[in-house]
Write an enzyme that holds these catalytic residues in place. Structure first.
Site, PDB file in Angstrom:
ATOM      1  CE1 TYR A 241      40.155   6.255   8.560  1.00 11.33           C
ATOM      2  CE2 TYR A 241      40.544   8.515   9.930  1.00 11.33           C
ATOM      3  CZ  TYR A 241      39.968   7.667   8.212  1.00 11.33           C
ATOM      4  OH  TYR A 241      38.894   8.196   7.938  1.00 11.33           O
TER       5      TYR A 241
ATOM      6  CD  GLU B 169      41.697   3.582   5.325  1.00  8.88           C
ATOM      7  OE1 GLU B 169      42.965   3.401   4.908  1.00  8.88           O
ATOM      8  OE2 GLU B 169      40.884   3.903   4.670  1.00  8.88           O
TER       9      GLU B 169
ATOM     10  CG  ASP C 156      19.885 -10.720   3.902  1.00  8.66           C
ATOM     11  OD1 ASP C 156      19.928 -10.914   4.861  1.00  8.66           O
ATOM     12  OD2 ASP C 156      19.618  -9.949   3.026  1.00  8.66           O
TER      13      ASP C 156
ATOM     14  CB  THR D  10      22.389  -6.901  11.204  1.00 10.19           C
ATOM     15  OG1 THR D  10      21.246  -7.752  12.023  1.00 10.19           O
ATOM     16  CG2 THR D  10      21.956  -6.572   9.980  1.00 10.19           C
TER      17      THR D  10
ATOM     18  CE  LYS E  46      17.538  -6.812  10.608  1.00  8.16           C
ATOM     19  NZ  LYS E  46      18.431  -6.277  10.473  1.00  8.16           N
TER      20      LYS E  46
ATOM     21  NE  ARG F 108      21.379   0.446  13.072  1.00  5.94           N
ATOM     22  CZ  ARG F 108      19.886   0.215  12.607  1.00  5.94           C
ATOM     23  NH1 ARG F 108      18.991  -0.585  13.438  1.00  5.94           N
ATOM     24  NH2 ARG F 108      20.013   0.309  11.325  1.00  5.94           N
TER      25      ARG F 108
END
Length: 417
Positions: free
Chosen positions: A63, A65, A209, A235, A238, A244
């Site tokens: 974890y 955060e 984008d 991203t 691709k 991903r």
């Protein structure tokens, strides 16, 4: 003595097979599907074994955060280092002042960009969905269409190219708070300077984008949006060939707003195994081999476009500058959905997409994955011929499937696995 590594390789499922044979069988079947059919989905690729190794690492347990040096959990000393490596590599690769590598997906990155720059009800100008806009560009089924007032621009019906006169006219008329440039199916380079000029004229933020072209940008095969956009969303899969996930690039003046929009506003803890895998991908993309790969992706896409056009399919915009192209199979006597079904039966995996004509759908395909496998322009041209054969004649599916199997057998994505 602790076991340092219990797998024989990144694709090994030995451990999983002993623990859960049902899931192991599914994984092996998916590997067989990917390696014996042609992966022509423009948004997909094969990651490297090193990326897969990072994804399957103990960092998946942690974890984290917050951000390096300011976490909400203890024990983050090493994952802090991993994230800093990813950030530094992304900044160097794209020439950006700031990078956030925590976004779980491209859509998450776009959501964070909107959260950093906009308030609910603000007007946004983006490519209309029928012309190639993404769900996050104003779809009523998506958060974007529910929270913001989207106005859609499109492409010239004759050339298929973005109508910049329309973009300017709509911007002057609607005075948007932000303008979004980018598409899921536009095969040509985006003119970021032209969008920047319009954004400056109307006092709007410019959001790029760049989910599709960012890998080409990394390899010097496409123009970069970084010098022009206030925020770049992308991203990491691709063409970039990483895990991903998503990322954001921006100038230092927006860095804090972007970071807070990712955490704590739109998502919780970062997926540290994915962040590490992004770092691996950024490192790989900074090599001469990746530069050669990115240019080969474009050369293959152009060879595929020429082949499809010679076979009688209608290639939108007359070709491509990028890794993707869109085609209308109607000249061969079938609609897009029928064509996709015939191609799937022949071992060729791709998508349908909207075309800039009322109620017309086409086929979207890309060359990122087959180029990763080592295929070149000769193979791309042959794929075009096989594509047309399968679309024209449903009875040819079995014969084409066998040739596809032979082709993929010559170019395995993971040799030796």
């Amino acid at each position: 003595m602790p076991v340092a590594h219990t797998l024989e390789g990144p694709l090994s499922v030995d451990v999983l097979g002993r623990q859960d044979p049902e899931l192991a069988e599914i994984l092996l079947a998916e590997l067989a599907r990917q390696t014996t059919t042609l992966q022509l989905i423009a948004a997909e690729n094969f990651t490297s074994p090193a990326v897969l190794a990072a994804l399957g690492s103990p960092l998946a347990n942690k974890y984290a955060e917050g951000y390096p040096g300011a976490r909400h959990h203890g024990g983050c000393e090493l994952v802090d280092v991993a994230e800093r490596v990813a950030v530094d590599r992304a900044k160097a690769l794209f020439g950006a002042e700031h990078a956030n590598v925590q976004s779980h997906s491209g859509s998450s990155a776009v959501l964070a960009a909107y959260a950093a720059l906009l308030r609910p009800g603000d007007t946004v100008l983006a490519m209309g969905l029928p012309h190639g806009g993404h769900l996050t560009h104003g779809s009523p089924a998506n958060f974007s269409g529910r929270w913001f007032d989207f106005v859609g621009y499109g492409v010239d019906p004759e050339s298929g190219l973005i109508d910049h006169d329309q973009v300017r006219a709509l911007a002057r008329s609607h005075r948007p708070k932000a303008i979004v440039c980018g598409s899921i199916s536009y095969p040509r380079h985006i003119d970021y300077a032209a969008f920047r000029e319009v954004a400056d004229e109307v006092g709007a933020y410019l959001v790029a984008d760049a989910a599709h072209p960012i890998g080409l940008v990394a390899g010097g095969a496409a123009p970069s949006p970084v010098p022009y956009a206030d925020v770049v969303c992308a991203t990491t899969h691709k063409v970039l060939r990483g895990p991903r996930g998503g990322m954001l690039l921006c100038g230092s003046e927006l860095a804090e707003r972007v970071d807070r929009a990712v955490f704590p506003f739109t998502q919780g803890g970062a997926q540290m195994h994915t962040v590490a895998a992004k770092a691996v991908a950024f490192g790989e993309a900074a090599t001469p081999a990746f530069t050669a790969y990115a240019h080969q992706v474009v050369a293959n896409a152009r060879a595929l476009a020429r082949s499809l056009a010679a076979e009688g399919l209608l290639v939108t915009t007359g070709g491509t500058d990028t890794h993707l192209l869109t085609v209308d199979p109607a000249p061969l006597g079938v609609d897009a959905r029928t064509a996709r079904g015939r191609l799937a039966a022949a071992g060729m995996v791709l998508d349908t997409c909207a075309l800039p004509h009322p109620d017309v759908r086409g086929l979207r395909l890309g060359t990122a994955a087959v180029t990763t496998q080592g295929m070149g322009e000769t193979e791309a041209a042959r794929i075009g011929a096989l594509f047309a054969t399968a679309v024209r004649d449903e009875s040819a599916g079995r014969r084409v499937r066998e040739e596809v199997r032979n082709l993929t057998g010559r170019f395995p994505p993971y040799p030796g696995q």
